[in-house]
Design an enzyme around this catalytic site. Structure first.
Site, PDB file in Angstrom:
ATOM      1  N   CYS A 176     -38.201  24.247 -34.445  1.00 14.09           N
ATOM      2  CA  CYS A 176     -39.412  23.442 -34.252  1.00 14.09           C
ATOM      3  C   CYS A 176     -40.365  23.450 -35.440  1.00 14.09           C
ATOM      4  O   CYS A 176     -41.369  22.733 -35.428  1.00 14.09           O
ATOM      5  CB  CYS A 176     -40.131  23.906 -32.983  1.00 14.09           C
ATOM      6  N   HIS A 307     -49.457  23.972 -33.561  1.00 19.09           N
ATOM      7  CA  HIS A 307     -48.135  23.778 -32.967  1.00 19.09           C
ATOM      8  C   HIS A 307     -48.335  23.369 -31.507  1.00 19.09           C
ATOM      9  O   HIS A 307     -47.689  22.439 -31.033  1.00 19.09           O
ATOM     10  CB  HIS A 307     -47.313  25.055 -33.088  1.00 19.09           C
ATOM     11  N   HIS A 342     -42.853  17.287 -27.314  1.00 19.75           N
ATOM     12  CA  HIS A 342     -42.311  18.178 -28.336  1.00 19.75           C
ATOM     13  C   HIS A 342     -41.017  17.584 -28.875  1.00 19.75           C
ATOM     14  O   HIS A 342     -39.978  17.632 -28.220  1.00 19.75           O
ATOM     15  CB  HIS A 342     -42.065  19.560 -27.742  1.00 19.75           C
TER      16      HIS A 342
END
Length: 418
Positions: A176, A307, A342
């Protein structure tokens, strides 16, 4: 703060790296104009996942890229031989090159770097192959799908699309945070003179493997993503690609290119603390490294793109690390995943593009779906509505499983930017 590099504005123009082209495919918009509008208005297109059969799951919302037509963007490659993530990668690279005002022939003969990050590569095709084998003869394999599985294809296909021969093509699997890792790679290559340009970013396609992994961890939200909210319940799986064109400031000025932002520096940390639990000290160390690399003091940062996954552990740990570095007085700190979901390996690349657009157009995108900030987070997440802002320096956080963290610092390119 001691800097490992000189402040950006004191470096020679040949060693300063700027973003001059953006390629974006996201759940809230395709292309610069649509994506910018989506960010301004707090758009979200979360809906039941259609990419795979979700029977048996209590809930299965996602944020998919609607109406993706790869043939519009992939001109010189056999589209059907590319998996969806690779199609995203090539299409976003094509869009970034065109947005930078360049033609294919402008890149040929130059030294380049192609760096694409991903979490799952072509796992969507792997899902299909597994299902086929379970349902039928285990000796039979769809060879066309199998040929699409090589993760190196995400970057190599970009080189083939533009007929580039003097390039380093890298696919980074740092999950990620991979998009930020890729931007850092390109930044270094141009800054030290190893490349004349770099196409950097990330791409991922929503897939069953990834969804089930997060679902079984108990980190998938049942409805929407609520980062930093006291009632947050997890992330929303999404997909897409973000690719940026990087070149030296010297090159951009010589050809009169539009400059969205300047890459001032970046930081990395890999702590291997736990497969899935973030480590606060490592996150803080990564931010410190990025600021030092950029020659930027914490008080100079106007905005942090966190994030911000919307999980209990990530948001609390990240917010605490931010407060540590910013002496409990952090700048506004937003989560784009409240809108975008995401997008895994594409997440921090899409955030790099969003931060560049925020700098260019003078606004802060909101953290939507927000009701009440968790007292353990203690940040101003710009709830629900964007606000105008004079942004000079923006920090973009990318955190990943295994402690693979990467932070990129971007700046506005003008005489008053520093």
């Amino acid at each position: 703060m001691n800097s490992t590099l000189a402040r950006a504005d004191s470096r020679p123009a040949s060693q300063r790296v700027v973003i001059t082209g953006l390629g974006v495919f996201s759940s809230i918009g395709t292309g610069v104009a649509e994506f910018t509008e989506g960010l301004r208005t707090g758009r979200s297109n979360v809906a039941p996942i259609t990419a795979f059969d979700t029977s048996g799951f209590e809930y299965a919302n996602g944020a998919e890229v609607a109406g993706f037509e790869p043939e519009k963007w992939i001109h010189h490659s056999p589209v059907k031989e590319l998996g969806r993530a690779t199609q995203f990668s090539v299409a976003a690279a094509r869009m970034a090159v065109e947005d930078a005002g360049l033609a294919d022939e402008d890149l040929r003969g130059l030294r380049g770097q192609i760096s694409i990050g991903t979490t799952d590569g072509e796992s969507r095709d792997a899902d299909t192959l597994v299902a086929q084998r379970v349902a039928g003869d285990p000796q039979r394999v769809d060879r066309a799908l199998a040929r699409r599985l090589g993760v190196n294809g995400l970057s190599a296909a970009v080189a083939r699309e533009f007929s580039l021969t003097d390039v380093e093509a890298l696919t980074l699997g740092t999950a990620c945070s991979a998009g930020n890792y890729s931007v850092g790679n390109g930044f270094d290559a141009i800054r030290v003179g190893d490349a004349d340009f770099a196409l950097c970013g990330g791409a991922d396609a929503i897939c069953l493997k990834n969804f089930v992994s997060f679902y079984r961890l108990g980190t998938v939200a049942p409805d929407v993503c609520r980062p930093f909210d006291k009632d947050r319940r997890g992330l929303i799986n999404s997909e897409g690609a973000g690719v940026v064109m990087l070149e030296s400031l010297e090159s951009a000025l010589a050809r009169g290119a539009r400059i969205y932002s300047e890459v001032l520096g970046y930081g990395l940390s890999c702590d291997a603390h736990h497969p899935a639990v973030p480590d606060q000290s490592s996150v803080a160390r990564c931010m410190t490294s990025a600021l030092e690399n950029a020659g930027v003091a914490p008080h100079e940062v106007d905005l942090i793109s966190a994030h911000g996954t919307g999980t209990k552990a990530n948001d609390t740990t990240e917010a605490r690390a931010i407060r540590d570095i910013y002496d409990n007085l952090p700048p506004r700190t937003i989560s784009l995943k409240s809108m975008l979901g995401h997008a895994m390996g594409a997440a921090s690349a899409l955030a790099t593009i969003a931060c560049s657009l925020a700098i260019t157009h003078g606004f802060i995108p909101p953290t939507i779906n927000h009701v009440e900030t968790d007292p353990e987070c203690e940040i101003d997440c710009v709830p629900n509505e964007s606000v105008p802002a004079d942004l000079r320096i923006v920090q973009n956080n990318g955190l990943a499983f295994g402690g693979n963290n990467s932070v990129v610092v971007l700046g506005r390119h003008d005489k008053e930017a520093r």
